[in-house]
Scaffold this active site. Structure first.
Site, PDB file in Angstrom:
ATOM      1  CE1 TYR A 125      -3.609  -6.984   0.833  1.00 43.81           C
ATOM      2  CE2 TYR A 125      -3.739  -6.091   3.054  1.00 43.81           C
ATOM      3  CZ  TYR A 125      -4.339  -6.697   1.964  1.00 43.81           C
ATOM      4  OH  TYR A 125      -5.671  -7.017   2.009  1.00 43.81           O
ATOM      5  CG  ASP A 163     -11.507  -9.334   2.996  1.00 42.56           C
ATOM      6  OD1 ASP A 163     -12.314  -8.846   3.811  1.00 42.56           O
ATOM      7  OD2 ASP A 163     -10.651  -8.647   2.402  1.00 42.56           O
ATOM      8  CG  ASP A 178     -10.818   0.775  13.207  1.00 43.75           C
ATOM      9  OD1 ASP A 178     -10.040   1.502  12.564  1.00 43.75           O
ATOM     10  OD2 ASP A 178     -11.512   1.192  14.146  1.00 43.75           O
ATOM     11  CG  ASP A 214      -6.223  -8.153   6.545  1.00 41.26           C
ATOM     12  OD1 ASP A 214      -7.415  -8.206   6.905  1.00 41.26           O
ATOM     13  OD2 ASP A 214      -5.869  -7.749   5.420  1.00 41.26           O
TER      14      ASP A 214
END
Length: 120
Positions: free
Chosen positions: A10, A34, A92, A95
Site C-alpha cells: 500500500y 478517510d 502523519d 491507518d
C-alpha cells in the site's frame, strides 16, 4: 496477502501513484473512512475514484513505526509527503486495515486531521 506485506504494498503504491495496485488490495464490498468521521466510500469503483483524486498530490509514503497486527486487523503509523496548493507538506497518519478470509482489505480507517500537517 499477509497483513504486513499488504501495508508495505500500500505505502509503495501510494508513493508510485499506482492506482491499480492500491485498488487491488481491496475486496469488492470494501469501505474506507478517510479521515475518520468522513462519509464512507463503499465498493471498489468508488474507492478507485477516491484514490484517483488523492494520490495525484502524494510524493512519498513511509512507515513511522512498526505495523501492529491483531487477529484480522492491522494498524500502522506513517507519513505522507505531498504537493498541495504549491506547498510541500508532510502529514502523519494512522491507518487501520481489516482483512477478509482472502486477505483483502474490507475496511480502512484513516486517523488524521489538518493538525497533523506541517511543512515538509
Amino acid at each position: 496477502m499477509e497483513a504486513i506485506n499488504a501495508v508495505h504494498t500500500y505505502l509503495d503504491a501510494l508513493t508510485r501513484g499506482d492506482l491499480d495496485t492500491i485498488v487491488g488490495l481491496y475486496a469488492d464490498n470494501a469501505h474506507i473512512e478517510d479521515p475518520v468521521g468522513a462519509d464512507h466510500v463503499v465498493g471498489r469503483e468508488a474507492i478507485r475514484q477516491f484514490y484517483g483524486k488523492s494520490i495525484q498530490a502524494i510524493t512519498g509514503a513511509r512507515l513511522l513505526g512498526p505495523v501492529r497486527v491483531a487477529s484480522n486487523e492491522a494498524a500502522f503509523p506513517f507519513e505522507i509527503t505531498m504537493n498541495y496548493n504549491g506547498q510541500s507538506l508532510a502529514m502523519d497518519i494512522i491507518d487501520t486495515f481489516r482483512f477478509d478470509q482472502q486477505g483483502l482489505v474490507v475496511e480502512m480507517r484513516a486517523f488524521w486531521s489538518e493538525a497533523n500537517m506541517r511543512p515538509a
